[in-house]
Design an enzyme around this catalytic site. Structure first.
Site, PDB file in Angstrom:
ATOM      1  N   THR A 300      -0.969 -87.165  -5.943  1.00  8.28           N
ATOM      2  CA  THR A 300      -0.914 -86.389  -7.188  1.00  8.28           C
ATOM      3  C   THR A 300       0.229 -85.383  -7.135  1.00  8.28           C
ATOM      4  O   THR A 300       0.987 -85.222  -8.102  1.00  8.28           O
ATOM      5  CB  THR A 300      -2.246 -85.657  -7.421  1.00  8.28           C
ATOM      6  OG1 THR A 300      -3.315 -86.609  -7.422  1.00  8.28           O
ATOM      7  CG2 THR A 300      -2.245 -84.904  -8.740  1.00  8.28           C
ATOM      8  N   GLN A 303       3.539 -87.152  -7.652  1.00  8.77           N
ATOM      9  CA  GLN A 303       3.729 -87.487  -9.060  1.00  8.77           C
ATOM     10  C   GLN A 303       4.125 -86.241  -9.862  1.00  8.77           C
ATOM     11  O   GLN A 303       4.958 -86.317 -10.766  1.00  8.77           O
ATOM     12  CB  GLN A 303       2.447 -88.097  -9.630  1.00  8.77           C
ATOM     13  CG  GLN A 303       2.454 -88.340 -11.133  1.00  8.77           C
ATOM     14  CD  GLN A 303       3.481 -89.370 -11.566  1.00  8.77           C
ATOM     15  OE1 GLN A 303       3.906 -90.203 -10.764  1.00  8.77           O
ATOM     16  NE2 GLN A 303       3.886 -89.310 -12.826  1.00  8.77           N
ATOM     17  N   GLU A 304       3.549 -85.103  -9.507  1.00 13.50           N
ATOM     18  CA  GLU A 304       3.825 -83.864 -10.235  1.00 13.50           C
ATOM     19  C   GLU A 304       5.213 -83.302  -9.927  1.00 13.50           C
ATOM     20  O   GLU A 304       5.952 -82.919 -10.834  1.00 13.50           O
ATOM     21  CB  GLU A 304       2.758 -82.807  -9.893  1.00 13.50           C
ATOM     22  CG  GLU A 304       1.389 -83.076 -10.492  1.00 13.50           C
ATOM     23  CD  GLU A 304       1.360 -82.830 -11.991  1.00 13.50           C
ATOM     24  OE1 GLU A 304       2.339 -82.295 -12.535  1.00 13.50           O
ATOM     25  OE2 GLU A 304       0.340 -83.185 -12.617  1.00 13.50           O
ATOM     26  N   SER A 305       5.563 -83.236  -8.643  1.00 13.07           N
ATOM     27  CA  SER A 305       6.774 -82.482  -8.263  1.00 13.07           C
ATOM     28  C   SER A 305       7.689 -83.184  -7.271  1.00 13.07           C
ATOM     29  O   SER A 305       8.706 -82.620  -6.884  1.00 13.07           O
ATOM     30  CB  SER A 305       6.355 -81.148  -7.650  1.00 13.07           C
ATOM     31  OG  SER A 305       5.702 -81.375  -6.392  1.00 13.07           O
ATOM     32  N   TYR A 430       0.669 -91.986 -15.726  1.00 12.15           N
ATOM     33  CA  TYR A 430       0.489 -90.959 -14.699  1.00 12.15           C
ATOM     34  C   TYR A 430      -0.540 -91.410 -13.660  1.00 12.15           C
ATOM     35  O   TYR A 430      -0.285 -91.375 -12.446  1.00 12.15           O
ATOM     36  CB  TYR A 430       0.044 -89.674 -15.392  1.00 12.15           C
ATOM     37  CG  TYR A 430      -0.297 -88.500 -14.515  1.00 12.15           C
ATOM     38  CD1 TYR A 430       0.681 -87.604 -14.106  1.00 12.15           C
ATOM     39  CD2 TYR A 430      -1.621 -88.246 -14.140  1.00 12.15           C
ATOM     40  CE1 TYR A 430       0.362 -86.493 -13.331  1.00 12.15           C
ATOM     41  CE2 TYR A 430      -1.949 -87.145 -13.368  1.00 12.15           C
ATOM     42  CZ  TYR A 430      -0.954 -86.269 -12.968  1.00 12.15           C
ATOM     43  OH  TYR A 430      -1.277 -85.175 -12.198  1.00 12.15           O
TER      44      TYR A 430
END
Length: 480
Positions: A300, A303-305, A430
């Protein structure tokens, strides 16, 4: 006198008959009640695999359900190759084969085949940079395939059209090993089913798929040709039930749907990041996961940063877990750009969402609902669930929700919802991306564990040799 002899003879015969009857009664064994369903299988990501989180795989999950349906204990028995699988089934060592095997004419002649679990294409696999083959007649080198596989039958049929077609067979290797050999440049071509190819190119992004050699081939279980009427009857009843209940659709979505998307550049970048960036944060992911598989938390964050602690977005989200300011306050985080605080806050927020989800959502799908909520907000996910229910779909099944979420950006649908417009298609992408990253992290973990086990085994062998050498020297010093 004659009457006396007759009476004695009659008594003797009756006693003899009674004795035989008793003896016959004694030797008839009680029928042995079956307690275990023995299933022959092969190791493979979509078939059967053991991880630190337990056992998994499409065939494993279906076999577990079938054993439960039969009220039997499941025993999965992995074998080294297809030949050994066949021998195990023929000898009665296993009750059936659940090993990602395709429906072929040869297998139909030898065994009884169960109903289709899913369908695949047979594709030619080669390495990026190899000239793209139009068909098997233009290949620059031999094809290498698994002995006794469905691919051998396909090549035998193609050889009738292309007499010069030749191939080599590998008995002790599986499709994943052959594709790894392709990536290393050790062989030029192999054949794989489309699902196995799509799964493995996440770890081996150099792989490319060429022409489709066989389309929509059914993957089935194999049963013995004799004395399996009851088992086949039970399997068919079980299959119809699982199909109607949505289990087959759920497992297809779980193991295959998210791997169809592929980005070569992104995959290469992720594999590099696992080596270069993840070690800095791995302990924090493990420490703050709090019940979540730490690899899902790490996936996660990527995927975010992309594991960048200083990541910023024009929308105001910041840090490794890209938290909004209100969310950071909600979970007690003061500095969103501190990677440790960000991981702690992101993990707490995810756990809060998981605890908030309705009990009707199955345990093995709750994380996907939570991640979608992390991305677009819990309210929008609830809107999608209500919309799914109004459409006659299952609001607690991720396979159905991912079909409905993209509708939230269409006025026709979002005007009927409480929270209005949302980019639901981005939420689906996502979640699928995180699932791919997670699968890759699991694969890397397994590979590292194999290396550790091999090293330990080698050290044990060396130690045994040293001890053996010392004992030999000692025995040689003894008086004769």
């Amino acid at each position: 006198m004659k009457k006396l002899l007759f009476v004695l003879l009659t008594i003797t015969l009756l006693a003899s008959c009674q004795k035989v009857s008793v003896e016959q009664t004694k030797v008839i064994p009680e029928p042995i009640k079956k307690t275990t369903l023995n299933v022959g299988t092969l190791y493979g990501a979509q078939i059967f695999v053991t991880t630190g989180q337990g056992e998994a795989g499409f065939d494993f999950e279906m076999a577990s359900r079938f054993a439960e349906y039969l009220k039997l204990e499941l025993k999965m028995k992995p074998y080294s190759n297809i030949s050994e699988l066949y021998q195990a089934l023929e000898s009665g060592e296993v009750d059936l084969l659940a090993a990602g095997l395709a429906d072929t004419p040869t297998r139909r002649e030898k065994f009884r085949l169960g109903p289709p679990l899913y369908r695949v294409n047979q594709v030619l696999v080669y390495k990026q940079g190899t000239p793209i083959p139009k068909d098997v007649s233009t290949l620059e080198d031999n094809i290498t395939v698994i002995t006794d596989s469905s691919f051998v039958e396909t090549l035998s049929q193609l050889q009738k059209l292309y007499p010069e077609l030749v191939w080599e067979q590998e008995k002790e290797k599986d499709s994943e090993e052959l594709m790894a050999m392709i990536a290393r440049g050790e062989i030029t071509y192999t054949i794989a089913d489309s699902s196995t190819f799509e799964i493995n190119r996440r770890y081996l992004p150099e792989l490319r798929a060429g022409p489709i050699l066989k389309e929509k081939q059914a993957i089935v279980w194999l049963l013995p040709p004799k004395n399996s009427d009851q088992l086949m009857s039970d399997l068919l009843t079980f299959w119809h039930y699982e199909k109607r209940s949505g289990t087959l659709a759920h497992l297809n979505e779980k193991y295959f749907a998210h791997v169809k998307r592929f980005d070569y550049v992104d995959t290469r970048a992720f594999l590099r990041a696992i080596d270069n960036k993840l070690p800095k944060y791995k302990e924090s992911f493990q420490h703050y996961a709090n019940g979540i598989d730490w690899r899902k938390l790490a996936a996660t964050a990527y995927q975010e940063s992309h594991w960048n602690p200083n990541a910023r977005s024009p929308t105001g989200v910041r840090g490794l877990m890209m938290l909004t300011l209100p969310t950071a306050k909600q979970v007690g985080i003061k500095n969103r750009l501190d990677p440790i605080q960000s991981i702690k806050g992101g993990a707490k927020y995810l756990n809060d969402i998981l605890n908030r989800l309705p009990d009707s959502i199955p345990e093995n799908q709750r994380m996907w609902f939570a991640l979608a909520s992390y991305n677009i907000g819990y309210g929008h996910v609830e809107d999608a669930r209500k919309l799914a229910q109004s459409m006659g779909l299952n609001p607690s099944a991720w396979r159905d929700l991912k079909e409905v979420l993209p509708l939230l950006h269409k006025r026709k649908y979002y005007q009927r919802t409480r929270y209005g417009y949302a980019r639901g298609n981005e939420a689906v992408h996502y979640v699928d991306s995180i699932r791919r990253y997670y699968d890759t992290l699991v694969w890397v973990d397994n590979q590292n564990q194999l290396l550790i086990d091999e090293k330990a085994s080698a050290e044990e062998s060396q130690l045994a040799e040293k001890i053996g050498g010392k004992q030999e020297n000692l025995s040689g010093a003894q008086p004769q």
